[in-house]
Design a protein around this motif. Structure first.
Motif, PDB file in Angstrom:
ATOM      1  N   LEU A  36       0.863  -1.297   0.091  1.00  0.00           N
ATOM      2  CA  LEU A  36      -0.092  -0.003   0.144  1.00  0.00           C
ATOM      3  C   LEU A  36       0.941   1.166   0.001  1.00  0.00           C
ATOM      4  CD1 LEU A  36      -2.938  -0.899   2.306  1.00  0.00           C
ATOM      5  CD2 LEU A  36      -2.961  -0.339   0.035  1.00  0.00           C
ATOM      6  N   HIS A  37       2.217   1.121  -0.180  1.00  0.00           N
ATOM      7  CA  HIS A  37       3.070   2.375   0.080  1.00  0.00           C
ATOM      8  C   HIS A  37       2.512   3.247  -1.083  1.00  0.00           C
ATOM      9  CE1 HIS A  37       6.419   0.695   2.792  1.00  0.00           C
ATOM     10  NE2 HIS A  37       5.432   0.675   3.412  1.00  0.00           N
ATOM     11  N   THR A  38       2.607   2.809  -2.456  1.00  0.00           N
ATOM     12  CA  THR A  38       2.328   3.658  -3.558  1.00  0.00           C
ATOM     13  C   THR A  38       1.119   4.385  -3.488  1.00  0.00           C
ATOM     14  OG1 THR A  38       4.082   2.354  -4.840  1.00  0.00           O
ATOM     15  CG2 THR A  38       2.741   3.661  -5.869  1.00  0.00           C
ATOM     16  N   PRO A  39      -0.122   3.549  -3.260  1.00  0.00           N
ATOM     17  CA  PRO A  39      -1.310   4.103  -3.217  1.00  0.00           C
ATOM     18  C   PRO A  39      -1.417   5.088  -2.102  1.00  0.00           C
ATOM     19  CG  PRO A  39      -1.551   1.820  -3.414  1.00  0.00           C
ATOM     20  CD  PRO A  39      -0.292   2.122  -3.267  1.00  0.00           C
ATOM     21  N   LEU A  40      -0.588   4.801  -0.825  1.00  0.00           N
ATOM     22  CA  LEU A  40      -0.697   5.913   0.259  1.00  0.00           C
ATOM     23  C   LEU A  40      -0.192   7.059  -0.129  1.00  0.00           C
ATOM     24  CD1 LEU A  40      -1.596   6.246   3.043  1.00  0.00           C
ATOM     25  CD2 LEU A  40       0.503   5.063   3.878  1.00  0.00           C
ATOM     26  N   MET A  41       1.107   6.945  -0.831  1.00  0.00           N
ATOM     27  CA  MET A  41       1.695   8.152  -1.236  1.00  0.00           C
ATOM     28  C   MET A  41       1.038   8.977  -2.303  1.00  0.00           C
ATOM     29  SD  MET A  41       5.236   8.178  -3.225  1.00  0.00           S
ATOM     30  CE  MET A  41       4.876   7.623  -4.813  1.00  0.00           C
ATOM     31  N   SER A  42       0.338   8.224  -3.102  1.00  0.00           N
ATOM     32  CA  SER A  42      -0.475   8.974  -4.077  1.00  0.00           C
ATOM     33  C   SER A  42      -1.680   9.577  -3.448  1.00  0.00           C
ATOM     34  CB  SER A  42      -1.024   8.001  -5.211  1.00  0.00           C
ATOM     35  OG  SER A  42      -1.666   8.601  -6.098  1.00  0.00           O
ATOM     36  N   GLY A  43      -2.477   8.977  -2.503  1.00  0.00           N
ATOM     37  CA  GLY A  43      -3.679   9.663  -1.691  1.00  0.00           C
ATOM     38  C   GLY A  43      -2.945  10.888  -0.973  1.00  0.00           C
ATOM     39  N   ALA A  44      -1.704  10.784  -0.313  1.00  0.00           N
ATOM     40  CA  ALA A  44      -1.244  12.052   0.751  1.00  0.00           C
ATOM     41  C   ALA A  44      -0.905  12.964  -0.500  1.00  0.00           C
ATOM     42  CB  ALA A  44      -0.181  11.311   1.280  1.00  0.00           C
ATOM     43  N   ASN A  45      -0.319  12.664  -1.626  1.00  0.00           N
ATOM     44  CA  ASN A  45      -0.118  13.600  -2.659  1.00  0.00           C
ATOM     45  C   ASN A  45      -1.298  14.533  -3.028  1.00  0.00           C
ATOM     46  OD1 ASN A  45       1.057  14.695  -4.881  1.00  0.00           O
ATOM     47  ND2 ASN A  45       0.001  13.348  -6.219  1.00  0.00           N
ATOM     48  N   ALA A  46      -2.844  13.580  -3.152  1.00  0.00           N
ATOM     49  CA  ALA A  46      -3.877  14.355  -3.383  1.00  0.00           C
ATOM     50  C   ALA A  46      -4.145  15.340  -2.421  1.00  0.00           C
ATOM     51  CB  ALA A  46      -4.882  13.460  -3.835  1.00  0.00           C
ATOM     52  N   ILE A  47      -3.925  14.844  -0.992  1.00  0.00           N
ATOM     53  CA  ILE A  47      -4.429  15.678   0.046  1.00  0.00           C
ATOM     54  C   ILE A  47      -3.621  16.797   0.200  1.00  0.00           C
ATOM     55  CG2 ILE A  47      -4.532  15.838   2.657  1.00  0.00           C
ATOM     56  CD1 ILE A  47      -5.290  12.910   2.474  1.00  0.00           C
ATOM     57  N   HIS A  48      -2.476  16.927  -0.345  1.00  0.00           N
ATOM     58  CA  HIS A  48      -1.615  18.104  -0.041  1.00  0.00           C
ATOM     59  C   HIS A  48      -2.017  19.238  -1.255  1.00  0.00           C
ATOM     60  CE1 HIS A  48       1.151  17.459  -3.303  1.00  0.00           C
ATOM     61  NE2 HIS A  48       2.026  16.342  -2.906  1.00  0.00           N
ATOM     62  N   GLY A  49      -2.876  18.666  -2.050  1.00  0.00           N
ATOM     63  CA  GLY A  49      -3.449  19.352  -3.125  1.00  0.00           C
ATOM     64  C   GLY A  49      -4.274  20.647  -2.364  1.00  0.00           C
ATOM     65  N   VAL A  50      -4.541  20.398  -1.115  1.00  0.00           N
ATOM     66  CA  VAL A  50      -5.338  21.403  -0.437  1.00  0.00           C
ATOM     67  C   VAL A  50      -4.776  22.831  -0.573  1.00  0.00           C
ATOM     68  CG1 VAL A  50      -3.869  21.259   1.776  1.00  0.00           C
ATOM     69  CG2 VAL A  50      -6.394  21.795   1.659  1.00  0.00           C
ATOM     70  N   VAL A  51      -3.398  22.896  -1.126  1.00  0.00           N
ATOM     71  CA  VAL A  51      -2.872  24.320  -1.369  1.00  0.00           C
ATOM     72  C   VAL A  51      -3.719  24.897  -2.548  1.00  0.00           C
ATOM     73  CG1 VAL A  51      -1.421  23.354  -3.569  1.00  0.00           C
ATOM     74  CG2 VAL A  51      -0.687  25.225  -1.852  1.00  0.00           C
ATOM     75  N   ILE A  52      -4.695  24.279  -3.163  1.00  0.00           N
ATOM     76  CA  ILE A  52      -5.504  24.902  -4.062  1.00  0.00           C
ATOM     77  C   ILE A  52      -6.510  25.931  -3.348  1.00  0.00           C
ATOM     78  CG2 ILE A  52      -7.326  23.205  -3.959  1.00  0.00           C
ATOM     79  CD1 ILE A  52      -8.249  23.684  -6.438  1.00  0.00           C
ATOM     80  N   VAL A  53      -6.655  25.860  -2.233  1.00  0.00           N
ATOM     81  CA  VAL A  53      -7.467  26.918  -0.964  1.00  0.00           C
ATOM     82  C   VAL A  53      -6.664  28.029  -1.329  1.00  0.00           C
ATOM     83  CG1 VAL A  53      -8.164  27.173   0.955  1.00  0.00           C
ATOM     84  CG2 VAL A  53      -8.787  25.028   0.323  1.00  0.00           C
ATOM     85  N   GLY A  54      -5.464  27.934  -1.121  1.00  0.00           N
ATOM     86  CA  GLY A  54      -4.564  29.408  -1.019  1.00  0.00           C
ATOM     87  C   GLY A  54      -4.698  29.858  -2.448  1.00  0.00           C
ATOM     88  N   ALA A  55      -4.614  28.814  -3.489  1.00  0.00           N
ATOM     89  CA  ALA A  55      -4.675  29.676  -5.001  1.00  0.00           C
ATOM     90  C   ALA A  55      -6.199  30.372  -5.086  1.00  0.00           C
ATOM     91  CB  ALA A  55      -4.651  28.303  -5.893  1.00  0.00           C
ATOM     92  N   ILE A  56      -7.173  29.751  -4.589  1.00  0.00           N
ATOM     93  CA  ILE A  56      -8.564  30.440  -4.712  1.00  0.00           C
ATOM     94  C   ILE A  56      -8.503  31.808  -3.858  1.00  0.00           C
ATOM     95  CG2 ILE A  56     -10.801  30.014  -4.305  1.00  0.00           C
ATOM     96  CD1 ILE A  56     -10.598  27.082  -4.525  1.00  0.00           C
ATOM     97  N   ILE A  57      -7.865  31.680  -2.862  1.00  0.00           N
ATOM     98  CA  ILE A  57      -7.666  32.896  -2.103  1.00  0.00           C
ATOM     99  C   ILE A  57      -7.326  33.860  -2.765  1.00  0.00           C
ATOM    100  CG2 ILE A  57      -7.197  34.001   0.093  1.00  0.00           C
ATOM    101  CD1 ILE A  57      -7.594  31.371   1.450  1.00  0.00           C
ATOM    102  N   VAL A  58      -5.944  33.587  -3.463  1.00  0.00           N
ATOM    103  CA  VAL A  58      -5.142  34.309  -4.071  1.00  0.00           C
ATOM    104  C   VAL A  58      -6.053  35.230  -5.294  1.00  0.00           C
ATOM    105  CG1 VAL A  58      -3.380  34.722  -5.999  1.00  0.00           C
ATOM    106  CG2 VAL A  58      -3.010  33.700  -4.011  1.00  0.00           C
ATOM    107  N   MET A  59      -6.598  34.303  -6.006  1.00  0.00           N
ATOM    108  CA  MET A  59      -7.824  34.799  -7.122  1.00  0.00           C
ATOM    109  C   MET A  59      -8.890  35.640  -6.628  1.00  0.00           C
ATOM    110  SD  MET A  59      -8.384  32.679 -10.471  1.00  0.00           S
ATOM    111  CE  MET A  59      -8.771  33.853 -11.676  1.00  0.00           C
ATOM    112  N   GLY A  60      -9.371  35.025  -5.542  1.00  0.00           N
ATOM    113  CA  GLY A  60     -10.628  35.471  -4.932  1.00  0.00           C
ATOM    114  C   GLY A  60     -10.266  37.162  -4.489  1.00  0.00           C
ATOM    115  N   HIS A  61      -9.063  37.410  -4.073  1.00  0.00           N
ATOM    116  CA  HIS A  61      -8.775  38.513  -3.174  1.00  0.00           C
ATOM    117  C   HIS A  61      -8.101  39.396  -4.275  1.00  0.00           C
ATOM    118  CE1 HIS A  61      -8.355  37.298   1.078  1.00  0.00           C
ATOM    119  NE2 HIS A  61      -9.347  36.835   0.673  1.00  0.00           N
ATOM    120  N   ALA A  62      -7.900  39.335  -5.512  1.00  0.00           N
ATOM    121  CA  ALA A  62      -7.296  39.740  -6.524  1.00  0.00           C
ATOM    122  C   ALA A  62      -8.347  41.083  -7.166  1.00  0.00           C
ATOM    123  CB  ALA A  62      -6.826  39.109  -7.755  1.00  0.00           C
ATOM    124  N   ALA A  63      -7.867  42.382  -7.155  1.00  0.00           N
ATOM    125  CA  ALA A  63      -8.525  43.351  -7.610  1.00  0.00           C
ATOM    126  C   ALA A  63      -8.929  43.056  -9.096  1.00  0.00           C
ATOM    127  CB  ALA A  63      -7.964  44.738  -7.496  1.00  0.00           C
TER     128      ALA A  63
END
Lengths: 102, 485
Positions: A36-63
């Motif tokens: 399960l090492h590889t699937p787990l790595m891949s799942g964790a990889n998807a979870i750090h995609g939470v960085v997208i929240v920051g990206a949405i904030i950047v866009m959402g705040h842009a004038a």
């Protein structure tokens, strides 16, 4: 130096979350079979995609006329979505092999 | 009201991430775990999207649509064998995302320094300490921006190189150059020095140049960090870069005071680090050994063949999972089975596997054991149905379609040297072609040579996993694990 200390005490709650999350991460992974090492790595990889929240904030705040922030924000949201969606879909495909048989 | 709902959604997302990650660690719940984490992510994204402070909805939706379509299509189309490079690619995208966020936020912050009165709105998200006029960049806000930039960039360029090595457009060989470790160390120190210079820049001039240099050098460092590592070790590197990206995402959590980014990022940061160490342990190596290159030279070039003397051990749990989720398992018994009197427990394991829908057969070599027919007698005594015992000529064509071969105390009869090594004393002896199966698990008491007294390269084969111990003990452990699954 002072300002860094101020930063830490201003964000004490976040620092607590940080420390506790570290321990949770370690606990959650402690005993995992090698297949399960590889699937787990891949799942964790998807979870750090939470960085997208920051990206949405950047866009959402842009004038509306701040094309620099809008353009880079757009790129960031695309990249973050790639990470999230691609990550979860790839993990799901990997895990198909563990489907229960009857 | 809405803000409270958003806060709750973030909390729920964080909990879903933790439960999802936990479930990903068990074969039966892994798929559900992945879906739970995905639901958590959808919640977090939705909550951010509907927040009152979010504008430009159309553009955001468009960007999400573009990313989702490309991500889904490429993830669906990629071949099963190319999964690791795909993961590496997606990981790189996350790193790049974090780096881009840092760039935008740095520019926005620099703007407030230059024109303090105009952009008041930004101050809400800036965490500047009061009275820092002399060193306007020396604060946690800028520090977090710089960390996000460095880690995100390293993760991005490193992931792309790792992907290249796996895909074959970057050489899979370990690229070494004179003073390689020294250059990398100097570069890393340089990165930290530049970051320090940015932090102590005065209010008279915004250090745009230094910031861009930091960006460029971080990208370079990612490349130089991964190049010296052989292609065979890339999964470990991808896992490590994965945890880097987690930390980069967590920097965003501090930047925006956003708890879900912090928990999600740090969770992956710490879990990813532990996972990386576990992966190294499964290869019988240390993380330092993988990152800095090994000194023995055993598998330095990545794909070493005859010189590869790494023995890979497997835990009973892992071996049991491999077999439980296989379609076809072939058991190859040898003298070790007879010595340990393990035939009954072997039949029980067989029955448990069949109950899970696995096809179990036996491959019997004519001279397995100490006399012809030794194995047939032994297994018949344990009531193994006779049609399941296949002679060598019958079973050999089947091996390429076999998922797992379980070799129980057999050695010479599965030694590929009989086919290939003209110097070997057993050259020319017909053998069971177990090396053609997808996975080989060998139960054996020790690394000692077999009856013929010769080495068996099968034990060092990349597909082979060794489970050391008395055949009966090992089978009992396997049986217990298979039962509990």
């Amino acid at each position: 130096m002072d300002s860094l200390l101020v930063f830490i005490s201003d964000n004490m709650q976040m620092v607590y979350i940080l420390i506790l999350s570290i321990f949770v991460g370690i606990e959650v992974i402690s005993k995992v079979p090698a297949v399960l090492h590889t699937p787990l790595m891949s799942g964790a990889n998807a979870i750090h995609g939470v960085v997208i929240v920051g990206a949405i904030i950047v866009m959402g705040h842009a004038a509306a006329d701040d094309f620099f922030a809008l353009a880079l924000g757009f790129v960031a949201v695309v990249l973050g979505t790639l990470n999230v969606v691609g990550g979860f879909v790839v993990t799901d495909r990997m895990l198909e092999m563990f489907k229960k048989r009857k | 009201m809405l803000n409270h709902v958003i806060a709750l959604a973030y909390l729920a997302a964080s909990v879903l991430f933790i439960i999802g990650l936990k479930k990903l660690g068990h074969p039966d719940s892994a798929r559900r775990g992945n879906i739970l984490a995905a639901v958590g992510m959808a919640l977090a994204v939705l909550a951010t999207f509907v927040a009152p402070s979010t504008h430009n909805h159309v553009w955001i939706l468009l960007a999400i649509a573009v990313g989702a379509v490309i991500g889904t299509v490429s993830a669906k189309k990629v071949k099963m064998t190319a999964m690791p490079q795909m993961v590496s690619f997606f990981n790189g995208m996350g790193g790049a995302c974090a780096a881009v966020i840092s760039i935008v936020e740095f520019m926005a912050y620099a703007h407030t320094i230059n024109a303090p009165d105009t952009t008041v709105a930004l101050v809400a998200s800036t965490l500047t300490a009061p009275g820092a006029a002399d060193y306007p960049f020396l604060n946690g806000h800028v520090l977090v921006i710089l960390l996000g930039l460095i880690i995100g960039s390293v993760s991005f360029s490193g992931s792309i190189i790792a992907m290249g090595k796996l895909q074959g457009f970057v050489t899979e060989k370990a690229v070494r150059w004179p003073m390689q470790r020294a250059t990398n160390a100097v570069l890393l120190l340089g990165l930290l020095a530049i970051a320090a210079l940015v932090l102590i820049a005065c209010s008279c001039a915004v250090p745009y140049g230094l910031f861009m240099a930091l960006f460029a050098l971080s990208l370079l460092y990612g490349v130089l960090f991964v190049l010296p590592i052989g292609g065979a070790d890339m999964p470990v590197v991808v896992s490590l870069l994965n945890s880097f990206t987690g930390v980069a995402a967590a920097c965003g959590g501090f930047l925006y005071d956003n708890p879900v980014m912090l928990t999600g990022g740090i969770l992956v940061g710490s879990a990813g680090t532990i996972l990386t160490i576990l992966m190294c342990r499964a290869m019988n190596r240390s993380l330092a050994n993988v990152l800095l290159g090994n000194f023995s030279g055993g598998s330095g070039g990545g794909s070493a063949h005859s010189g590869d003397t790494t023995v890979r051990e497997v835990s009973p749990t892992d071996a049991a999972i491999l077999m439980s989720y296989a379609k076809k398992v072939v058991i190859v018994p040898g003298y070790g089975l007879a010595v340990a009197q393990a035939q009954h427990i072997c039949r029980e394991l067989d029955e448990q596997l069949e109950a899970k829908g696995v096809v179990v057969k036996y491959g019997i070599h004519p001279v397995a054991g100490r006399m012809p027919g030794h194995m047939n007698v032994l297994l018949a005594e344990a009531d193994v149905p006779y049609p399941k015992l296949l002679e060598m000529d019958e079973i050999n064509p089947e091996f390429p379609s076999v998922d797992v071969v379980l070799v129980i105390g057999a050695n010479d009869v599965v030694n590929p040297a009989a086919r290939t090594d003209t110097a070997s004393p057993i050259y020319g002896m017909p053998i069971l072609d177990v090396d053609k199966a997808h996975n080989i698990i060998i139960l054996k008491r020790s690394m000692r040579a077999g009856y013929a007294g010769i080495e068996n390269e099968l034990f060092y084969h990349p597909k082979t996993r060794m489970l050391f111990g008395d055949a009966k003990d090992s089978l009992e452990k396997l049986l217990a694990e298979v039962k509990s699954m």
